[in-house]
Design a protein around this motif. Structure first.
Motif, PDB file in Angstrom:
ATOM      1  N   PHE A 159       0.840  -1.199   0.000  1.00 53.41           N
ATOM      2  CA  PHE A 159       0.000   0.000   0.000  1.00 53.41           C
ATOM      3  C   PHE A 159       0.872   1.245   0.000  1.00 53.41           C
ATOM      4  CE2 PHE A 159      -2.249   3.304   2.516  1.00 53.41           C
ATOM      5  CZ  PHE A 159      -3.303   3.536   1.649  1.00 53.41           C
ATOM      6  N   ASP A 161      -0.487   4.847  -0.185  1.00 49.16           N
ATOM      7  CA  ASP A 161      -1.472   5.934  -0.232  1.00 49.16           C
ATOM      8  C   ASP A 161      -2.363   5.863  -1.470  1.00 49.16           C
ATOM      9  OD1 ASP A 161      -0.641   6.871   2.171  1.00 49.16           O
ATOM     10  OD2 ASP A 161       0.346   8.673   1.426  1.00 49.16           O
ATOM     11  N   TYR A 162      -2.799   4.643  -1.799  1.00 45.30           N
ATOM     12  CA  TYR A 162      -3.718   4.384  -2.907  1.00 45.30           C
ATOM     13  C   TYR A 162      -3.130   4.686  -4.288  1.00 45.30           C
ATOM     14  CZ  TYR A 162      -7.334   3.715   0.627  1.00 45.30           C
ATOM     15  OH  TYR A 162      -8.066   3.251   1.701  1.00 45.30           O
ATOM     16  N   TYR A 343      -1.184  -9.840   4.031  1.00 49.78           N
ATOM     17  CA  TYR A 343      -1.052  -8.379   4.047  1.00 49.78           C
ATOM     18  C   TYR A 343       0.137  -7.960   4.911  1.00 49.78           C
ATOM     19  CZ  TYR A 343      -2.165  -3.421   4.332  1.00 49.78           C
ATOM     20  OH  TYR A 343      -2.089  -2.042   4.252  1.00 49.78           O
ATOM     21  N   ASN A 347       3.460  -5.933   3.368  1.00 50.96           N
ATOM     22  CA  ASN A 347       3.582  -4.547   3.811  1.00 50.96           C
ATOM     23  C   ASN A 347       4.594  -4.344   4.933  1.00 50.96           C
ATOM     24  OD1 ASN A 347       1.370  -2.550   2.588  1.00 50.96           O
ATOM     25  ND2 ASN A 347       0.499  -4.612   2.675  1.00 50.96           N
ATOM     26  N   ARG A 401       3.408   5.419   3.327  1.00 49.77           N
ATOM     27  CA  ARG A 401       2.033   5.846   3.544  1.00 49.77           C
ATOM     28  C   ARG A 401       1.974   7.018   4.505  1.00 49.77           C
ATOM     29  NH1 ARG A 401      -1.126   4.866   8.038  1.00 49.77           N
ATOM     30  NH2 ARG A 401      -0.298   3.460   9.638  1.00 49.77           N
ATOM     31  N   HIS A 405      -4.985   2.940   5.511  1.00 47.72           N
ATOM     32  CA  HIS A 405      -5.508   2.057   4.475  1.00 47.72           C
ATOM     33  C   HIS A 405      -6.796   1.426   5.008  1.00 47.72           C
ATOM     34  CE1 HIS A 405      -4.522  -1.384   1.399  1.00 47.72           C
ATOM     35  NE2 HIS A 405      -5.606  -0.705   1.086  1.00 47.72           N
ATOM     36  N   ASP A 406      -7.902   2.113   4.804  1.00 49.04           N
ATOM     37  CA  ASP A 406      -9.150   1.771   5.492  1.00 49.04           C
ATOM     38  C   ASP A 406      -9.589   0.333   5.261  1.00 49.04           C
ATOM     39  OD1 ASP A 406      -9.468   4.320   6.629  1.00 49.04           O
ATOM     40  OD2 ASP A 406     -10.397   5.094   4.807  1.00 49.04           O
TER      41      ASP A 406
END
Length: 421
Positions: A159, A161-162, A343, A347, A401, A405-406
């Motif tokens: 991830f 920040d999208y 995940y 990450n 980030r 990361h919702d």
């Protein structure tokens, strides 16, 4: 008359002496000994050094001949020289040498041993502009892969920040990745890996264009990975090499039609080493074979089989022989325990594992590590707090980030609850 006779006799004497010397050479039927122990050292992309042991002769060695057998080139060197520096060679090219000794009568020795070698590839280097790196073709902002540059995808992504990411690899001509188990393959020298970070102007319609931020490049040079980052200009016409980090404001429309704003963090060169490092060695993270073991968007076959079938990967027994890192978004195929671990692996595990840059918590977040050895359970409260934090010195991960990361946090909270039940 006496003077004339003396002159004639003196001339005859000189002639006899000269003829004696000529006869001595012309009558020499013995060849020099064979030069021994020919070796090649200091082999680069365009040069090399040959060395051998001196030959002997019954009268005298007058020189050596260096033969390059493939091209038929012959070079002569002096009698006291037992070294030859070949220059102006072609990179990544096979050469084959032997040496002989010669004497004044033209006798030539037997051939020395033969050395066969291939010159090195011309080492890659970071150019000032991305357009000079041979990654893209056509209009640079279209980020269309150049000939010989291969797109690849991974099934669970880091991830940032999208940001969307395009992943590319370019292997030197005629070279392949080598299968080496579930993790990273063996990369040949002069491999280039590029990852471009961008945002769609509007996620609902990608055809409206992209805002390109940075293209990170890995180069494998003489067995060592080097990292570089190219920052795109505002007009999207070029990206320029830079080693310092920075922060730039980004705005885009998400898939729900909402405008999103962030301060995107471009890492420094040192930041890259923080993540891409284990026990002092730099290496890529994402291109593990178990992260590529799925059917990507650009082909209808398994990605590992695609690489093998297209001459990009050798030694692969079969895609089924490689494990799979689960796609953490795929709740139809994988349970919460598999998704949570996947995940955390992609990450966090590059820093939180033996040899990683964060080693003061005794964490090992690699997916393959038995759960009881990961220290996830005793640190579950800390993990829960850090994944929801945006404090630069506390959030996890700290690099890559600035926002939460919702979707992942919702899944991870379910995972952390599930390991308690």
């Amino acid at each position: 008359m006496k003077n004339i006779s003396l002159l004639v006799l003196l001339g005859l004497f000189v002639t006899l002496i000269s003829c004696g010397k000529d006869d001595e050479v012309s009558g020499d039927g013995e060849s020099p000994s064979t030069p021994l122990n020919l070796t090649a050292t200091n082999v680069t992309d365009m040069s090399l050094q040959l060395d051998w042991e001196a030959a002997t002769d019954n009268i005298a060695v007058t020189g050596y001949r260096v033969y390059e057998e493939i091209s038929g080139t012959v070079v002569s060197v002096g009698p006291t020289i037992t070294t030859y520096n070949a220059t102006g060679l072609m990179p990544d090219t096979a050469y084959k040498y032997h040496v002989t000794a010669v004497d004044a009568a033209g006798n030539e020795s037997a051939e020395s041993n033969t050395v066969e070698l291939t010159t090195a590839l011309t080492p890659l280097e970071f150019k000032t502009n991305l357009s000079e790196m041979g990654v893209f073709t056509g209009t640079l902002s279209n980020i269309s892969p150049a000939t010989g540059v291969q797109l690849y995808e991974i099934n669970s992504t880091l991830f940032t920040d999208y940001a969307a990411k395009q992943r590319l690899i370019r292997l030197p001509e005629g070279k392949m990745l080598k299968y080496d188990g579930n993790f990273l393959p063996v990369f040949p020298d002069n491999t280039l890996i590029a990852k471009t970070f961008y945002y769609n102007i509007d996620d609902r319609d990608p055809s409206l264009g992209k805002q390109l931020i940075e293209t990170r490049i890995f180069l494998k040079i003489s067995g060592t990975w080097e990292v570089g980052d190219y920052i795109w200009n505002a007009s999207q016409t070029e990206a320029v090499y830079r080693e310092t980090g920075s922060e730039i404001p980004i705005s885009w429309i998400d898939s729900d039609g909402n405008t999103q704003n962030i301060d995107y963090l471009i890492p420094s060169k040192q930041d890259c080493f923080t993540c891409h490092n284990n026990n002092g060695t730099t290496f890529p993270i994402g291109m593990k074979l178990r992260s590529m073991n799925f059917v990507p968007s650009y082909t209808s076959m398994n990605q590992l089989d695609y690489f093998a079938n297209n001459g990009l990967l050798e030694g692969l027994p079969s895609a089924s022989s490689v494990t799979i890192l689960p796609d953490w978004t795929d709740d139809a195929t994988y349970d919460i325990f598999e998704r949570g671990r996947a995940y955390i692996d992609v990450n966090c595990a590059h820093c939180h594992q033996p040899g990683g840059t964060v080693n003061n918590f005794n964490l090992d977040f690699r997916y393959e590590t038995p759960f009881d050895d990961t220290a996830i359970f005793p640190n579950r409260g800390e993990i829960e707090a850090r994944i929801q934090s945006t404090l630069p010195t506390y959030r996890m991960p700290q690099l890559g980030r600035t926002i939460v990361h919702d979707e992942a946090v919702a899944m991870l909270l379910d995972y952390l609850q599930a390991i308690e039940d």
